[in-house]
Design an enzyme around this catalytic site. Structure first.
Site, mmCIF file in Angstrom:
data_model
loop_
_atom_site.group_PDB
_atom_site.id
_atom_site.type_symbol
_atom_site.label_atom_id
_atom_site.label_comp_id
_atom_site.label_asym_id
_atom_site.label_seq_id
_atom_site.Cartn_x
_atom_site.Cartn_y
_atom_site.Cartn_z
ATOM 1 N N GLU A 1 35.903 56.188 7.640
ATOM 2 C CA GLU A 1 36.680 55.116 8.270
ATOM 3 C C GLU A 1 35.766 53.932 8.581
ATOM 4 O O GLU A 1 35.745 53.408 9.701
ATOM 5 C CB GLU A 1 37.352 55.618 9.560
ATOM 6 C CG GLU A 1 38.282 56.802 9.362
ATOM 7 C CD GLU A 1 38.878 57.327 10.665
ATOM 8 O OE1 GLU A 1 38.883 56.581 11.669
ATOM 9 O OE2 GLU A 1 39.309 58.502 10.689
ATOM 10 N N GLU B 1 38.306 64.922 15.047
ATOM 11 C CA GLU B 1 37.562 64.611 16.278
ATOM 12 C C GLU B 1 37.525 65.784 17.268
ATOM 13 O O GLU B 1 37.730 65.624 18.467
ATOM 14 C CB GLU B 1 38.147 63.355 16.937
ATOM 15 C CG GLU B 1 38.058 62.132 16.021
ATOM 16 C CD GLU B 1 38.782 60.907 16.567
ATOM 17 O OE1 GLU B 1 39.350 60.986 17.677
ATOM 18 O OE2 GLU B 1 38.801 59.870 15.881
#
Length: 551
Positions: free
Chosen positions: A412, A306
């Site tokens: 995910e 991220e």
């Protein structure tokens, strides 16, 4: 992808086909409706006395009959005196016997013969080839066996008067089974899998890949500086390796302030205007620790998680922190793909930090750092759909990122808990599977008894209770939930198993299969045993994959 298996038999074995009692007759009111489905010790007399077939009982020896190609034929006698032809060959594929007959158009012809093969069992086909058409036409087939006679019965019509040849051929039996799919369908996993047999059985029966929810992350293995503990991730790696399940390395670093250990933050409490050497040193030590430990055991590394949304390491070390980390990861593990892993790129068009073009810009930024030009990168798109998936936007985002020619994974994937959760999960999985740039999906549904408890599953509040998972595939008794049923349905649909068939008149068998590794078995009466080989079907080259088998 289409697989074409050409089975060319080059062997030195005798007795391929035995033939007796052959007939071909014009159908009329005297049509013989009888047939025999048993394998007989002795063949019955030919129907219609042979009809238009010359010398159907071989009373005139081999008159009218010839070998096809380089094959040879010989007349033999049974114990009771019945005559039959033995067709055999020492060099050519698909031995055959043939006869030339004159046939008329627009008539209905029925055909029958008694056949036997030298060993095992196989499909024997009667073929017709006319003078005005070079193609073989199958007019009947039967499963023939060794040691007894089977009746082959069929029929055909013609659109013009012609001279035709009848052939008899034995075809190869071919079976194709998938060993491993190329497209991975995986699931998140937690430490509870180490000692929960029911969880182990449920997981290994389905998935080919996994990502640990937390157990490989820095804050999990080094809560306190210098006190590393890999007991749990080591055990998980051992389990998944033993069961042939691929592991994604998640994650080497995470660029978010909210997950960085306090002891790491404390290293940079001084002058924040200068790069923090201590933070850099511990970050590099962490990389050496985890990458060297699991090199060769993972199929991809999330290097800086991220890092489009967050910037902890850039703030503490400098603007090129991520680029340096990717370079170091490549030096530690040169062959494993290095992923960028972000959320909201597929999910929302409104998060401007991670729109597809910004993602592409970040890839270029990392590769522009000296020495990073040829990094082996991967694109990880988390796929946390906490609102209705907008599939056209998702597809467009995949199109843009696919233009980089970098492999894409959904890493995910989950959808919003509620009555539409299973349907939305299926929609997203189908969209991802259909896209040529996507190579795998990890469903974010690691199981723990607390996060998939009855209280969590039955809670209908809009806000998910603390400690509950957004997505569960199974309850605590490992009975599938509707979401689990969706995953099972897609797993079954996207696997190619137990494809059975026979080669055609040219020795060719074709089948459409999903990309992956396959076992191919070929059997033929001329072969003492079964030929087995493994093939890999990919989209690397256009057109069907052609496999030639020379025996």
């Amino acid at each position: 992808m289409k697989v074409c298996v050409l089975s060319a038999m080059y062997v030195i074995f005798l007795f391929l086909l035995l033939l007796t009692g052959c007939t071909s007759a014009v159908g009329d009111e005297s049509y013989d409706y009888s047939a025999n489905i048993e394998c007989l010790e002795e063949p019955l007399a030919p129907q219609y006395g042979g009809g238009v077939v010359k010398n159907p009982r071989f009373d005139l020896g081999l008159n009218g009959w010839t070998a096809f190609g380089q094959g040879k034929i010989a007349l033999r006698f049974s114990k009771t005196g019945n005559k039959f032809i033995v067709a055999y060959n020492r060099s050519q594929p698909f031995d055959s016997v043939t006869q030339v007959v004159s046939l008329r158009k627009e008539l209905l012809y029925t055909f029958s013969a008694w056949v036997q093969i030298g060993s095992g069992k196989a499909n024997v086909s009667a073929l017709l080839k006319t003078s005005n058409n070079a193609q073989f036409k199958t007019v009947g087939s039967v499963i023939a066996k060794s040691g007894c006679w089977s009746m082959l019965k069929g029929g055909f019509t013609l659109d013009q008067d012609t001279v035709a040849q009848l052939f008899f051929r034995v075809r190869a039996q071919i079976t194709i089974n998938q060993i491993k799919p190329r497209f991975h369908i995986g699931c998140g996993s937690t430490e509870t899998i180490i000692n929960t047999k029911a969880y182990q059985d449920w997981f290994t029966a389905r998935f080919t890949a996994t990502t640990f929810d937390n157990e490989m992350k820095w804050y999990y293995v080094e809560k306190e500086q210098g006190n590393e503990n890999y007991t749990i991730p080591d055990a998980m790696v051992s389990f998944f390796e033993k069961n042939g399940i691929s592991i994604r390395g998640h994650t080497i670093h995470w660029d978010s302030y909210t997950v960085i250990q306090q002891w790491v933050k404390n290293l940079s409490l001084g002058d924040t205007s200068l790069p923090n050497r201590e933070t850099f040193n511990v970050a590099i030590k962490r990389m050496g620790s985890v990458v060297s430990r699991y090199i060769g055991k993972v199929i991809g590394w999330d290097v800086v998680n991220e890092n489009l949304h967050n910037s902890f390491f850039e703030d503490k070390i400098g603007p090129n922190a991520s680029a340096m980390f990717y370079q170091i990861a490549r030096a530690l593990d040169p062959s494993t793909p290095l992923f960028l892993n972000e959320y909201s790129t597929l999910e929302y068009a409104t998060d401007l930090k991670v729109i597809p073009s910004r993602f592409v810009e970040k890839i270029r930024e990392i590769r522009s750092f000296p020495g990073n030009e040829n990094l082996n990168l991967g694109i990880g798109l988390q796929g946390h759909f906490i609102s209705q998936p907008i599939l056209p936007y998702m597809r467009s985002a995949l199109d843009v990122l696919g233009a980089t020619k970098i492999p894409i994974w959904l890493t995910e994937l989950d959808t919003k808990k509620g009555p539409q959760q299973a349907a939305q999960l299926e929609d997203v999985m189908r969209e991802a599977f259909a896209h040529p740039a996507v190579e795998g999906i990890i469903v974010w549904a690691g199981w723990k008894p607390t996060i998939c408890s009855e209280a969590c599953l039955t809670n209908m509040n809009k806000t998910l209770p603390k400690g509950c998972s957004e997505l569960c595939l199974t309850d605590n008794n490992f009975k599938n939930l509707p979401t689990g049923d969706v995953v099972d349905k897609l797993l079954k649909e996207w696997r190619t198993t137990n494809v059975n068939g026979v080669s055609d008149n040219n020795g060719l068998f074709e089948s459409n299969v999903f990309h992956g590794i396959y076992s191919v078995t070929v059997s033929h009466p001329q072969i003492p045993g079964i030929v087995k080989l493994n093939i890999t079907v990919t989209n690397d080259k256009p057109g069907p994959l052609k496999v030639s088998i020379y025996l």
